[in-house]
Design a protein around this motif. Sequence first.
Motif, PDB file in Angstrom:
ATOM      1  N   ARG A   1       0.824  -1.217   0.000  1.00 24.43           N
ATOM      2  CA  ARG A   1       0.000   0.000   0.000  1.00 24.43           C
ATOM      3  C   ARG A   1       0.851   1.257   0.000  1.00 24.43           C
ATOM      4  N   PHE A   2       0.266   2.303  -0.583  1.00 29.07           N
ATOM      5  CA  PHE A   2       0.935   3.592  -0.675  1.00 29.07           C
ATOM      6  C   PHE A   2       1.477   4.008   0.691  1.00 29.07           C
ATOM      7  N   GLY A   3       0.638   3.963   1.712  1.00 31.22           N
ATOM      8  CA  GLY A   3       1.046   4.387   3.057  1.00 31.22           C
ATOM      9  C   GLY A   3       2.176   3.540   3.626  1.00 31.22           C
ATOM     10  N   GLU A   4       2.190   2.257   3.320  1.00 33.61           N
ATOM     11  CA  GLU A   4       3.278   1.393   3.792  1.00 33.61           C
ATOM     12  C   GLU A   4       4.607   1.808   3.161  1.00 33.61           C
ATOM     13  N   PHE A   5       4.579   2.085   1.860  1.00 32.61           N
ATOM     14  CA  PHE A   5       5.802   2.540   1.201  1.00 32.61           C
ATOM     15  C   PHE A   5       6.248   3.879   1.781  1.00 32.61           C
ATOM     16  N   GLN A   6       5.297   4.788   1.937  1.00 35.18           N
ATOM     17  CA  GLN A   6       5.643   6.123   2.422  1.00 35.18           C
ATOM     18  C   GLN A   6       6.202   6.074   3.841  1.00 35.18           C
ATOM     19  N   ASN A   7       5.530   5.375   4.725  1.00 32.66           N
ATOM     20  CA  ASN A   7       5.994   5.307   6.111  1.00 32.66           C
ATOM     21  C   ASN A   7       7.335   4.602   6.227  1.00 32.66           C
ATOM     22  N   GLY A   8       7.518   3.532   5.475  1.00 34.79           N
ATOM     23  CA  GLY A   8       8.765   2.783   5.558  1.00 34.79           C
ATOM     24  C   GLY A   8       9.958   3.523   4.992  1.00 34.79           C
TER      25      GLY A   8
ATOM     26  N   GLU B   1       1.462  -3.521 -10.821  1.00 37.96           N
ATOM     27  CA  GLU B   1       0.077  -3.348 -11.225  1.00 37.96           C
ATOM     28  C   GLU B   1      -0.701  -3.031  -9.963  1.00 37.96           C
ATOM     29  N   THR B   2      -1.833  -2.361 -10.130  1.00 35.52           N
ATOM     30  CA  THR B   2      -2.674  -2.078  -8.973  1.00 35.52           C
ATOM     31  C   THR B   2      -3.837  -3.048  -8.974  1.00 35.52           C
ATOM     32  N   VAL B   3      -4.196  -3.464  -7.770  1.00 34.12           N
ATOM     33  CA  VAL B   3      -5.304  -4.402  -7.583  1.00 34.12           C
ATOM     34  C   VAL B   3      -6.139  -3.905  -6.405  1.00 34.12           C
ATOM     35  N   PRO B   4      -7.401  -4.353  -6.313  1.00 30.81           N
ATOM     36  CA  PRO B   4      -8.202  -3.981  -5.147  1.00 30.81           C
ATOM     37  C   PRO B   4      -7.514  -4.471  -3.867  1.00 30.81           C
ATOM     38  N   ALA B   5      -7.684  -3.728  -2.796  1.00 26.38           N
ATOM     39  CA  ALA B   5      -7.067  -4.087  -1.509  1.00 26.38           C
ATOM     40  C   ALA B   5      -7.507  -5.475  -1.081  1.00 26.38           C
ATOM     41  N   SER B   6      -6.577  -6.234  -0.534  1.00 26.45           N
ATOM     42  CA  SER B   6      -6.849  -7.614  -0.130  1.00 26.45           C
ATOM     43  C   SER B   6      -7.814  -7.702   1.052  1.00 26.45           C
ATOM     44  N   ASP B   7      -7.992  -6.596   1.786  1.00 27.88           N
ATOM     45  CA  ASP B   7      -8.904  -6.625   2.935  1.00 27.88           C
ATOM     46  C   ASP B   7     -10.317  -6.152   2.586  1.00 27.88           C
TER      47      ASP B   7
ATOM     48  N   THR C   1     -11.275  -3.237   1.495  1.00 27.67           N
ATOM     49  CA  THR C   1     -11.512  -1.799   1.599  1.00 27.67           C
ATOM     50  C   THR C   1     -11.440  -1.168   0.211  1.00 27.67           C
ATOM     51  N   ALA C   2     -11.715   0.118   0.138  1.00 21.48           N
ATOM     52  CA  ALA C   2     -11.707   0.833  -1.145  1.00 21.48           C
ATOM     53  C   ALA C   2     -10.295   1.143  -1.640  1.00 21.48           C
ATOM     54  N   TYR C   3      -9.269   0.842  -0.855  1.00 14.86           N
ATOM     55  CA  TYR C   3      -7.892   1.134  -1.244  1.00 14.86           C
ATOM     56  C   TYR C   3      -7.441   0.248  -2.395  1.00 14.86           C
ATOM     57  N   ARG C   4      -6.358   0.672  -3.034  1.00 13.12           N
ATOM     58  CA  ARG C   4      -5.702  -0.123  -4.079  1.00 13.12           C
ATOM     59  C   ARG C   4      -4.340  -0.555  -3.530  1.00 13.12           C
ATOM     60  N   GLU C   5      -3.865  -1.662  -3.995  1.00 14.07           N
ATOM     61  CA  GLU C   5      -2.550  -2.156  -3.593  1.00 14.07           C
ATOM     62  C   GLU C   5      -1.672  -2.293  -4.830  1.00 14.07           C
ATOM     63  N   TYR C   6      -0.386  -2.122  -4.621  1.00  8.39           N
ATOM     64  CA  TYR C   6       0.605  -2.257  -5.683  1.00  8.39           C
ATOM     65  C   TYR C   6       1.276  -3.610  -5.531  1.00  8.39           C
TER      66      TYR C   6
END
Length: 147
Positions: free
Chosen positions: A39-46, A68-74, A76-81
């Motif tokens: 997730r975007f936030g995981e990359f940013q925080n890390g 590639e982006t995919v729907p969040a595995s949990d 939610t409305a987020y996208r995951e890379y």
Amino acid sequence: MVKRVSLWNAGCPVARSLDAIGDWWSLLIIRDAFDGKRRFGEFQNGLGISKGVLSTRLRDLTKRGIFETVPASDGTAYREYILTEKGRGLFPVIVALRQWGEDHPFTDGEARSSLVDREERAPVARLEVRAADGRSLHWSDTQVIGS
């Protein structure tokens, strides 16, 4: 500010590779993806990277087919890379950089991370360049031909 020159049309595979992944942020984002960040936030925080730079790098890496982006595995409305097959092909590059880094920029006894086999918990073997017949090759045993 100096304008970045594209190497995409260069006749050298190293130059074209650097055009796609050659800045440190891109390589660190890819490294973090191999470590499980999605997730975007995981990359940013890390990484402590600004949102603007991260957004630009992720957009470019996605455009180049590394993520590639995919729907969040949990759900939610987020996208995951996630790394594509092309992106996963960079694993030996990251390992080579890591192994070089284990050998050179640290002083003796300085703390550092290490890459281990998940099953055996043993250090990963050193990467080697090999000939088609299996012989180990040194840099002086190779040459570039063509453009």
